[in-house]
Structures are given as structure tokens and as C-alpha cells.
Design an enzyme around this catalytic site. Structure first.
Site, PDB file in Angstrom:
ATOM      1  N   CYS A   1     116.180  76.836 182.475  1.00  0.00           N
ATOM      2  CA  CYS A   1     115.677  77.223 183.874  1.00  0.00           C
ATOM      3  C   CYS A   1     114.843  76.249 184.655  1.00  0.00           C
ATOM      4  O   CYS A   1     113.715  75.968 184.475  1.00  0.00           O
ATOM      5  CB  CYS A   1     114.362  78.352 183.309  1.00  0.00           C
ATOM      6  SG  CYS A   1     113.977  79.037 184.836  1.00  0.00           S
TER       7      CYS A   1
ATOM      8  N   CYS B   1     111.672  77.369 186.384  1.00  0.00           N
ATOM      9  CA  CYS B   1     110.674  77.498 185.450  1.00  0.00           C
ATOM     10  C   CYS B   1     109.872  76.364 185.335  1.00  0.00           C
ATOM     11  O   CYS B   1     108.907  76.131 185.091  1.00  0.00           O
ATOM     12  CB  CYS B   1     110.781  78.265 184.178  1.00  0.00           C
ATOM     13  SG  CYS B   1     111.873  79.521 184.299  1.00  0.00           S
ATOM     14  N   ASP B   2     110.865  75.384 185.021  1.00  0.00           N
ATOM     15  CA  ASP B   2     110.341  73.936 184.439  1.00  0.00           C
ATOM     16  C   ASP B   2     110.618  72.558 184.987  1.00  0.00           C
ATOM     17  O   ASP B   2     110.186  71.674 184.609  1.00  0.00           O
ATOM     18  CB  ASP B   2     111.163  73.796 182.923  1.00  0.00           C
ATOM     19  CG  ASP B   2     110.917  75.044 181.988  1.00  0.00           C
ATOM     20  OD1 ASP B   2     109.821  75.636 181.918  1.00  0.00           O
ATOM     21  OD2 ASP B   2     111.835  75.278 181.189  1.00  0.00           O
TER      22      ASP B   2
END
Ligand code: NDP
Length: 322
Positions: free
Chosen positions: A140, A143-144
Site C-alpha cells: 500500500c 499507507c506507507d
């Protein structure tokens, strides 16, 4: 096996909180089915890991995935949906009412169940990928990606997700390698154009990942092979700090497979254009039953159909009991 214990009795249980689950909840709540939603691990589903969504009708200027899912959640709650955090760990669909266990300890009996558990990211299956999961390996980017600002990273895959993630990361990182196993991208033309126009994305066509390299600090590189098995086969190593998977998804149907019919990939099979499964009272909506379209709006549409199918089923059930 479901153990005895305190049992809660409800009319309509919805499992999953993506566009399918929340849309089913909006319809079920407005039909007075008093739905309970268990969100699953990723509240809001896959769209919460996306940046800009430009193709969900009703948002002419676009919307971010998390905002869209927050809007859907609020709309479901507005009509009285009971939304709870929890993961379904077991079911017994051989009996009616249908039995469901949440987090291994909470027992629910439901007259109708809508499965909207979606799909999860696939990994390559390399031992080194497992070793560095959460230490440089991610599925992701939104997300990261933040953790890799100014660094070099790689994205694996040639579809829309890979192109979207690569473009997103290119805005944060120094350099993005896009590792594609074929000699072309499968992504839509518009998405491909974005990738081709981004100067700090380097596409490595016909490359596969053999191994991730690193230390206790996490990923430091990847060993790749070019045109494996061909006369010009060659290995190369790239220096990267982050390795992002974007190679597709698998349906989250394991917990239901003892009772609910799935295809060979694990997607739940529904009857014709309906959301009915082979188990009376169990319906499926969204990516869990849709290997073809896999779009937020398509999932929302099937969530609507599942709630209507459930409502009709419950109406017939009630009529039989009187
Ligand atoms: P796709 O299945 O479309 O693409 C997966 C990609 O990963 C393919 O290029 C595939 O290669 C590659 N791949 C699969 N397994 C491996 C492996 N073991 N090693 C290396 N590469 C591998 O998945 P996506 O997640 O990209 O997209 C899913 C659906 O969602 C699509 O319908 C897509 O259009 C849609 N989508 C739409 C978006 C939008 O409109 N904004 C954004 C994101 C997704 P190969 O081509 O060789 O099979």
C-alpha cells in the site's frame, strides 16, 4: 466449530465495510432491517488505501478514498446501522438462524448475512519478502509511501494499481522502479501515459524479482532477473529502500468456503444477476463475488442489490412463519 456462549440475535448481519458493505447497510437500515456491520481489519476497505478517486459518481471534483469511505460510513450510521470493529473468525451456515463468530468469542445468530469482505493484496511469495514485511515491503503506497520520502523504491506489477502507486510514489521519492514481468503494461491508456510522462519512474520491462536484499534495518535492494530462460537472460541488482507490491488481489472468502460455493480462485458464486449464494439467507456483494469489474461503484451497486435481496428473503421468511 462454534462454541456455546452468550448469543446475540439479529436480523441482518453485514460482514465488511467497503463500498459494498456500507451501501448494503444504507439500504438495509432504511428498510428497517436494523443491520449490524462488522468492519473487518481494514475499516472502510481497500479504498482507504487509495489517494484520489475520480470515477465515483457524485464527486465531480474527485474525492480521496478515506473521505469517500467516511461519507459512506456516516450515511449508513445516519439510518441507524450499528457499526462495530471485529473480524468474523467462524461461521456455521448449516443451521437457521445463521451462526457467526466474531473475534473467536462473540456469537451472533442472524436471519440474513451479507458477505462483503472484499479482496486483499497478493504477494510474490518470496521468503525474503516475508522477512522484510513491514520493514520495507508493503502492498500500500498511500499507507506507507510517506516513510520513503527522498528515497529510491520499486513497485511490482503492470496494472492500474501498479501505475497509480508508482505515480503516487514518484511525487514523494527520489526514484521509482516499476518492475513489470511482461514487455507491456496492462494498465489503462490514461494511467500508462501518466507513468510514461513521470521522469523519475524507470520501467523495467520483462523483469522478475528473485530476492530482496537487506539487513536488520530493512530492505536495501532487490535482485532481479531480465528475460529469464531467454538467451539474453541477465541478473541485476537495484538499490532500494522500499518494495511495493501491486500484483492483484485474492478474495477474502476462506472463512465461508465450507458452506458457500466459490470458484477456483475463491470468488463467491452468486445466482444469475442476484447476490444470492447457494446458502439460503446468505448473500454476497462487492469484490468478494466480482473478479471482473472490481470497482468501488460496482461494489456499491451490488451492496444495494444484496440488501434488497436480503429484504425480500426476510419478507418471505416472515410470511412463512405466520
Ligand atoms: P491487475 O490484475 O489488473 O494487474 C496485476 C498486474 O500484476 C499485472 O500487470 C500482472 O502481470 C502483474 N502480476 C501478477 N502476478 C505477478 C507476479 N507473480 N509477478 C509479477 N507481476 C505479477 O490488478 P490491479 O490491482 O492493477 O487492478 C485490478 C483492477 O482494478 C483492474 O480492473 C484495474 O483496472 C482496477 N483499478 C482501477 C483503478 C482506477 O481506475 N483508478 C486503480 C487501480 C485498479 P501480467 O500483466 O503479466 O498478468
Amino acid at each position: 466449530m462454534i462454541m456455546s456462549g452468550e448469543m446475540e440475535r439479529i436480523k441482518c448481519l453485514i460482514i465488511g465495510s467497503g463500498p459494498a458493505g456500507y451501501t448494503a447497510a444504507i439500504y438495509a437500515a432504511r428498510a428497517n432491517l436494523k443491520p449490524v456491520v462488522y468492519t473487518g481489519m481494514q475499516m472502510g476497505g481497500q479504498l482507504t488505501t487509495t489517494t484520489e478517486v475520480e470515477n465515483f459518481p457524485g464527486y465531480p471534483e474527485g474525492v480521496t478514498g478515506p473521505v469517500l469511505m467516511e461519507d459512506l460510513r456516516k450515511q449508513a450510521e445516519r439510518f441507524g446501522t450499528d457499526i462495530r470493529f471485529g473480524i468474523v473468525t467462524d461461521v456455521d451456515f448449516s443451521v437457521h438462524p445463521l451462526k457467526v463468530t466474531v473475534d473467536g468469542e462473540k456469537h451472533i445468530e442472524a436471519d440474513a448475512v451479507i458477505i462483503a469482505t472484499g479482496a486483499s493484496a497478493k504477494y510474490l511469495g518470496l521468503p525474503s519478502e516475508e522477512k522484510f514485511r513491514g520493514m520495507g515491503v508493503s502492498a500500500c503506497a498511500t499507507c506507507d509511501g510517506f516513510f520513503y520520502r527522498g528515497k529510491d523504491v520499486a513497485v511490482v506489477g503492470g496494472g492500474d494499481t501498479a501505475c497509480e502507486e508508482a505515480t503516487y510514489l514518484a511525487g514523494l521519492c527520489n526514484k521509482v522502479y516499476l518492475i513489470v514481468r511482461k514487455n507491456y503494461l496492462r494498465a489503462s491508456k490514461a494511467m500508462q501515459d501518466r507513468v510514461f510522462k513521470t521522469p523519475n519512474i524507470e520501467i523495467l520491462f520483462e523483469h522478475n524479482t528473485l530476492e530482496l536484499l537487506g539487513s536488520d534495518m530493512g530492505v536495501e535492494g532487490a535482485r532481479l532477473v531480465y528475460r529469464k530462460g531467454q538467451p539474453d537472460e541477465a541478473e541485476k541488482t537495484i538499490k532500494i529502500d522500499g518494495f511495493f507490491l501491486a500484483i492483484g488481489h485474492h478474495p477474502n472468502s476462506e472463512v465461508f468456503q465450507k458452506y458457500v460455493k466459490t470458484d477456483e480462485q475463491g470468488y463467491i458464486v452468486t445466482e444469475g444477476a442476484s447476490t444470492r449464494t447457494n446458502v439460503p439467507g446468505v448473500f454476497a456483494a462487492g469484490d468478494i463475488m466480482d473478479p471482473v469489474y472490481r470497482q468501488g461503484i460496482a461494489a456499491a451497486g451490488s451492496g444495494c442489490r444484496a440488501a434488497i435481496d436480503a429484504e425480500r428473503y426476510l419478507g418471505e421468511l416472515e410470511a412463512q412463519q405466520h
